[in-house]
Design a protein around this motif. Structure first.
Motif, mmCIF file in Angstrom:
data_model
loop_
_atom_site.group_PDB
_atom_site.id
_atom_site.type_symbol
_atom_site.label_atom_id
_atom_site.label_comp_id
_atom_site.label_asym_id
_atom_site.label_seq_id
_atom_site.Cartn_x
_atom_site.Cartn_y
_atom_site.Cartn_z
ATOM 1 N N ILE A 65 32.097 35.673 -16.412
ATOM 2 C CA ILE A 65 31.952 34.343 -16.996
ATOM 3 C C ILE A 65 30.854 33.582 -16.266
ATOM 4 C CG2 ILE A 65 33.141 32.164 -17.455
ATOM 5 C CD1 ILE A 65 35.766 33.809 -17.413
ATOM 6 N N ASP A 66 29.915 33.036 -17.040
ATOM 7 C CA ASP A 66 28.813 32.272 -16.463
ATOM 8 C C ASP A 66 29.272 30.832 -16.230
ATOM 9 O OD1 ASP A 66 26.314 31.688 -15.502
ATOM 10 O OD2 ASP A 66 25.439 31.361 -17.474
ATOM 11 N N THR A 67 29.426 30.461 -14.971
ATOM 12 C CA THR A 67 29.883 29.118 -14.607
ATOM 13 C C THR A 67 28.960 28.546 -13.541
ATOM 14 O OG1 THR A 67 31.283 29.885 -12.788
ATOM 15 C CG2 THR A 67 32.305 29.794 -14.986
ATOM 16 N N PRO A 68 29.036 27.245 -13.309
ATOM 17 C CA PRO A 68 28.265 26.657 -12.204
ATOM 18 C C PRO A 68 28.661 27.269 -10.853
ATOM 19 C CG PRO A 68 29.063 24.934 -13.665
ATOM 20 C CD PRO A 68 29.711 26.219 -14.108
ATOM 21 N N ALA A 69 29.910 27.686 -10.730
ATOM 22 C CA ALA A 69 30.355 28.312 -9.480
ATOM 23 C C ALA A 69 29.649 29.644 -9.267
ATOM 24 C CB ALA A 69 31.873 28.509 -9.502
ATOM 25 N N ARG A 70 29.497 30.406 -10.330
ATOM 26 C CA ARG A 70 28.809 31.699 -10.233
ATOM 27 C C ARG A 70 27.348 31.490 -9.819
ATOM 28 N NH1 ARG A 70 27.241 35.728 -15.110
ATOM 29 N NH2 ARG A 70 26.607 37.462 -13.810
ATOM 30 N N LYS A 71 26.701 30.518 -10.436
ATOM 31 C CA LYS A 71 25.306 30.203 -10.092
ATOM 32 C C LYS A 71 25.194 29.769 -8.631
ATOM 33 C CE LYS A 71 21.434 27.283 -11.403
ATOM 34 N NZ LYS A 71 20.948 26.202 -12.267
ATOM 35 N N ALA A 72 26.115 28.906 -8.186
ATOM 36 C CA ALA A 72 26.105 28.445 -6.797
ATOM 37 C C ALA A 72 26.329 29.608 -5.830
ATOM 38 C CB ALA A 72 27.172 27.377 -6.588
ATOM 39 N N ALA A 73 27.172 30.554 -6.226
ATOM 40 C CA ALA A 73 27.420 31.720 -5.373
ATOM 41 C C ALA A 73 26.138 32.531 -5.202
ATOM 42 C CB ALA A 73 28.529 32.575 -5.961
ATOM 43 N N TRP A 74 25.416 32.781 -6.307
ATOM 44 C CA TRP A 74 24.146 33.526 -6.199
ATOM 45 C C TRP A 74 23.144 32.784 -5.327
ATOM 46 C CZ3 TRP A 74 23.712 38.354 -6.611
ATOM 47 C CH2 TRP A 74 24.404 39.084 -7.567
ATOM 48 N N GLN A 75 23.031 31.482 -5.517
ATOM 49 C CA GLN A 75 22.097 30.693 -4.702
ATOM 50 C C GLN A 75 22.476 30.747 -3.227
ATOM 51 O OE1 GLN A 75 22.493 26.973 -6.809
ATOM 52 N NE2 GLN A 75 20.649 27.364 -8.029
ATOM 53 N N SER A 76 23.760 30.692 -2.947
ATOM 54 C CA SER A 76 24.215 30.745 -1.557
ATOM 55 C C SER A 76 23.976 32.112 -0.937
ATOM 56 C CB SER A 76 25.693 30.367 -1.478
ATOM 57 O OG SER A 76 25.833 29.000 -1.790
ATOM 58 N N ILE A 77 24.139 33.167 -1.717
ATOM 59 C CA ILE A 77 23.847 34.513 -1.214
ATOM 60 C C ILE A 77 22.388 34.601 -0.794
ATOM 61 C CG2 ILE A 77 23.578 36.934 -1.924
ATOM 62 C CD1 ILE A 77 26.118 36.431 -3.727
ATOM 63 N N LEU A 78 21.498 34.124 -1.649
ATOM 64 C CA LEU A 78 20.064 34.155 -1.333
ATOM 65 C C LEU A 78 19.745 33.305 -0.103
ATOM 66 C CD1 LEU A 78 18.612 33.909 -4.944
ATOM 67 C CD2 LEU A 78 18.764 35.951 -3.499
ATOM 68 N N LEU A 79 20.387 32.148 0.004
ATOM 69 C CA LEU A 79 20.172 31.258 1.142
ATOM 70 C C LEU A 79 20.648 31.905 2.438
ATOM 71 C CD1 LEU A 79 19.240 28.424 1.979
ATOM 72 C CD2 LEU A 79 21.533 27.602 1.452
ATOM 73 N N ILE A 80 21.828 32.505 2.409
ATOM 74 C CA ILE A 80 22.356 33.157 3.611
ATOM 75 C C ILE A 80 21.456 34.319 4.039
ATOM 76 C CG2 ILE A 80 24.272 34.571 4.501
ATOM 77 C CD1 ILE A 80 26.137 32.779 2.742
ATOM 78 N N LYS A 81 21.022 35.111 3.076
ATOM 79 C CA LYS A 81 20.140 36.240 3.404
ATOM 80 C C LYS A 81 18.821 35.743 3.989
ATOM 81 C CE LYS A 81 22.099 39.735 0.406
ATOM 82 N NZ LYS A 81 21.861 40.711 -0.651
ATOM 83 N N ALA A 82 18.287 34.665 3.457
ATOM 84 C CA ALA A 82 17.035 34.123 3.980
ATOM 85 C C ALA A 82 17.211 33.573 5.396
ATOM 86 C CB ALA A 82 16.523 33.017 3.052
ATOM 87 N N LYS A 83 18.346 32.927 5.640
ATOM 88 C CA LYS A 83 18.608 32.359 6.967
ATOM 89 C C LYS A 83 18.811 33.439 8.021
ATOM 90 C CE LYS A 83 20.713 27.963 5.747
ATOM 91 N NZ LYS A 83 21.906 27.116 5.856
ATOM 92 N N ASN A 84 19.294 34.596 7.603
ATOM 93 C CA ASN A 84 19.642 35.639 8.554
ATOM 94 C C ASN A 84 18.637 36.792 8.607
ATOM 95 O OD1 ASN A 84 22.428 34.894 9.674
ATOM 96 N ND2 ASN A 84 22.633 34.498 7.506
ATOM 97 N N LYS A 85 17.452 36.588 8.018
ATOM 98 C CA LYS A 85 16.413 37.615 8.105
ATOM 99 C C LYS A 85 16.007 37.811 9.554
ATOM 100 C CE LYS A 85 13.852 37.919 3.855
ATOM 101 N NZ LYS A 85 12.585 37.668 3.203
ATOM 102 N N LYS A 86 15.793 39.048 9.877
ATOM 103 C CA LYS A 86 15.411 39.342 11.265
ATOM 104 C C LYS A 86 14.044 39.929 11.318
ATOM 105 C CE LYS A 86 20.135 39.695 12.544
ATOM 106 N NZ LYS A 86 21.307 40.403 12.428
#
Length: 86
Positions: A65-86
């Motif tokens: 189901i496409d919801t604002p929560a799903r979109k926020a989850a994808w954005q947060s995944i990308l943000l976390i990965k960017a913050k933790n790049k080594k």
């Protein structure tokens, strides 16, 4: 709005020890039946940026189901990965 309010209270909150201790609580909120609560929890987890949230965020982001929560989850995944790049 919630994120802005949190920043207004304590500008450095994402890096605080309290934010890190609250990660499990925000992860639990990803499973509630309210997409607004899920969205806010996902946003907070993305801002805090701890990799421990990646698996539960991926579960939420993978829902059919496409919801604002799903979109926020994808954005947060990308943000976390960017913050933790080594």
């Amino acid at each position: 709005k919630m994120i802005k309010a949190l920043r207004g209270l304590a500008p450095g909150w994402p890096k605080s020890a309290v934010a890190k201790r609250k990660i499990p609580e925000f992860i639990t909120l990803l499973d509630v039946e309210n997409v607004i609560v899920q969205r806010h929890a996902a946003e907070v987890l993305g801002i805090v940026g701890d990799e421990i949230a990646l698996k539960p965020l991926t579960k939420l982001a993978s829902q059919d189901i496409d919801t604002p929560a799903r979109k926020a989850a994808w954005q947060s995944i990308l943000l976390i990965k960017a913050k933790n790049k080594k």
